[in-house]
Enzyme design. Structure first.
Site: not given
Length: 557
Positions: A444, A470
């Site tokens: 992420e 994220s």
């Protein structure tokens, strides 16, 4: 109907197995009841899981009250926030497969009659659900619940704010004292971080799929209602076992469509695309990226929870939770209300009497934030097989953007350039070799997106990657570019200064490079060697499939 557990508890030939149960203190009466695995991801390293021992005990109480024998078995879990920005994040998505395989292993090895899954955070929820539909046994999900929002300067905040505060500090927009206030104030206790990030997205989508009881996605971790919900989940699994309602009776093509529409209405994390694809694959449900756009075109976006807006999960719960969102969608016949759910009743029965109590948190379907859903899949010569953006978290002025590529071969290179002030308004940051294979592990990119937001560049700079984001990321953050660079994708051939054109309303992402120029570049391009070749991640990089398929394990090796 014969119980699965009869394979380890019934008959003369099972005496050796029973003796091992007796060694642990189980009684004959307990062995004569259905054996229910309570799969707990409790640990002392994940805030969302820190309290799952309490949830697990409440589930076990519910199973016992309904006449079953609960047996706790463990599962692992990575805290994405703690793993962010270093080698740890390479293990996060990969852990989903370990979790699915371990739940399958424990269930099949010990012949459990049913499962209550007790996860809370990002990869743990889909990993457990993938195992349940893979084996097709009666299952209820009972998550740990969301964290309450923190408070700084009389403003409700959550984890995304501290990541953005780092960028603000690097740009000298705040001082060390203010950074410390965010650090101490953004996460006030246990639970999955308070915005519509990946963990809460998946816990809400478990409700939308029907595999979790109403309230699973939104009742806060610290509320007494969460303990009561856990007891009801324990009772619910006994009802499903008795009626032989299995995981695939609940998660099927019809309920997956319902989940897609809830995803669009809620504005869930872009990671929900990866996880719904993977769950659908295990359930034998056809699902591809184009179907996400089909549902996005017809489903309005009703919620702007953090990071897209200022509301948090506790606000969604007060508004009536996922059931209230579903009731809004049902007004325009956008859900199949006849699907079976973990309550043993249909979705329509579950929604009887449900109302939207806070129209400022859940917009009425007649007055949505937008007529299109919260997620969009873009296609073009940058991503011929697609890429994903959380459209609901993109500023209006960035829905269309054109700018020069600033190319980096890993997250660390990009974040250093951002912190050093080398990224300016109009740029398109490209981070490659971070895909499922190239990472390996598809990290992420919350640090780069948050740094841009903290530096007030999120409305002028776009970021694209074959990695992912994220759920706490906001801005024109476009991930899951397929094919990824490590698989020969065009993102690996982009050069500094190439003009990239992003048009989210038209589902398009193009670079002003001709096919002939791409072929010329490809003939002389040498991809870098994988940076991890050994251990579990080395195997993962060789076996993982495209993000366009959910980063599942290849089936044809």
């Amino acid at each position: 109907m014969a119980r699965r557990s009869a394979n380890v508890t019934q008959g003369v030939e099972k005496a050796p197995m029973r003796s091992l149960f007796y060694a642990m203190g189980y009684t004959k009466e307990e062995l004569d009841r259905p054996l229910i695995a309570v799969v707990s991801a409790h640990s002392e390293i994940v805030p969302g899981h820190y309290h799952l021992d309490k949830i697990t005990e409440a589930v076990k109480a519910g199973v016992r009250m309904a006449g079953g024998t609960p047996i706790m078995v463990p599962a692992i879990g990575v805290c994405d926030g703690i793993a962010m920005g270093h080698i740890g994040m390479k293990y996060s998505l990969a852990s989903r497969e370990l979790i699915a395989d371990s739940v399958e292993t424990m269930t099949q090895a010990h012949a459990f009659d049913g499962l209550v899954l007790v996860p809370n955070c990002d990869k743990i929820v889909p990993g457990m659900v993938m195992a349940a539909v893979r084996m097709n046994v009666p299952t209820v999900v009972c998550s740990g619940g969301p964290m309450m929002a923190g408070l700084v300067d009389e403003e409700d905040i959550s984890l995304s704010k501290i990541f953005e505060a780092v960028g603000a500090r690097k740009a000298n927009l705040i001082d060390d004292q203010k950074l410390e206030e965010f650090e101490q104030g953004c996460c006030p206790g246990c639970g999955s971080c308070a915005g519509m990030y990946t963990a809460n997205s998946m816990n809400c989508l478990c409700e939308a799929l029907g595999i979790a009881l109403p309230g699973n996605g939104t009742i806060p971790a610290v509320h007494n209602g969460r303990i009561r919900l856990a007891k009801y989940a324990g009772a619910a699994i006994m009802n499903l076992v008795e009626k032989d309602i299995k995981a695939r009776d609940i998660i099927n093509e019809r309920s997956v469509r319902n989940a897609l529409r809830c995803d669009m209405a809620l504005g869930c994390s872009s990671n929900s695309v990866l996880h719904l694809l993977a769950i659908a694959n295990e359930a034998g449900v056809p699902l591809d990226l184009k179907m996400f756009n089909e549902e996005s075109e017809r489903t309005p976006n009703l919620c702007h929870l953090a990071p897209a807006g200022e509301t948090h999960m506790q606000d969604l719960n007060i508004a009536g939770g996922i059931a209230a969102v579903q009731s809004e969608l049902a007004k325009k016949d956008m859900l199949d209300l006849e699907v079976m759910t973990a309550t043993g009743k249909t979705l329509g029965e579950n929604l009887q009497g449900v109302k939207n109590k806070k129209p400022d948190t859940i917009r009425p379907i007649e007055n949505p934030y937008s007529e299109t859903g919260g997620i969009a899949i873009l296609f073009g010569n940058v991503a011929p097989e697609g890429c994903v953006v959380k459209r609901s978290a993109v500023a209006p002025e960035m829905l269309k953007h054109s700018g020069p590529a600033r190319v980096f071969n890993c997250e660390e290179e990009a974040i250093a350039a951002i912190y050093d002030g080398k990224i300016v308004a109009g740029d398109v940051v490209v981070i490659r070799y971070e895909g499922p294979k190239g990472g390996p592990g598809m990290r992420e990119m919350l640090n780069p997106t948050s740094a841009l937001a903290g530096m007030k560049l999120d409305k002028t700079v776009a970021l694209i990657t074959d990695g992912r984001f994220s759920g706490a990321s906001r801005g024109a953050s476009i991930g899951h570019v397929c094919p990824e660079a490590a698989n020969g994708g065009n993102i690996g051939l982009l050069q500094e200064g190439d003009i990239i054109e992003i048009n989210i309303p038209e589902y398009s992402i193009q670079v002003r490079v001709s096919d002939a120029e791409f072929e010329k570049r490809r003939s002389s391009y040498v991809a870098p060697e994988p940076n991890i070749k050994t251990g579990w991640l080395g195997r993962y990089g060789k076996l993982v499939d495209s993000a366009a398929k959910g980063a599942i394990m290849k089936q044809d090796f």
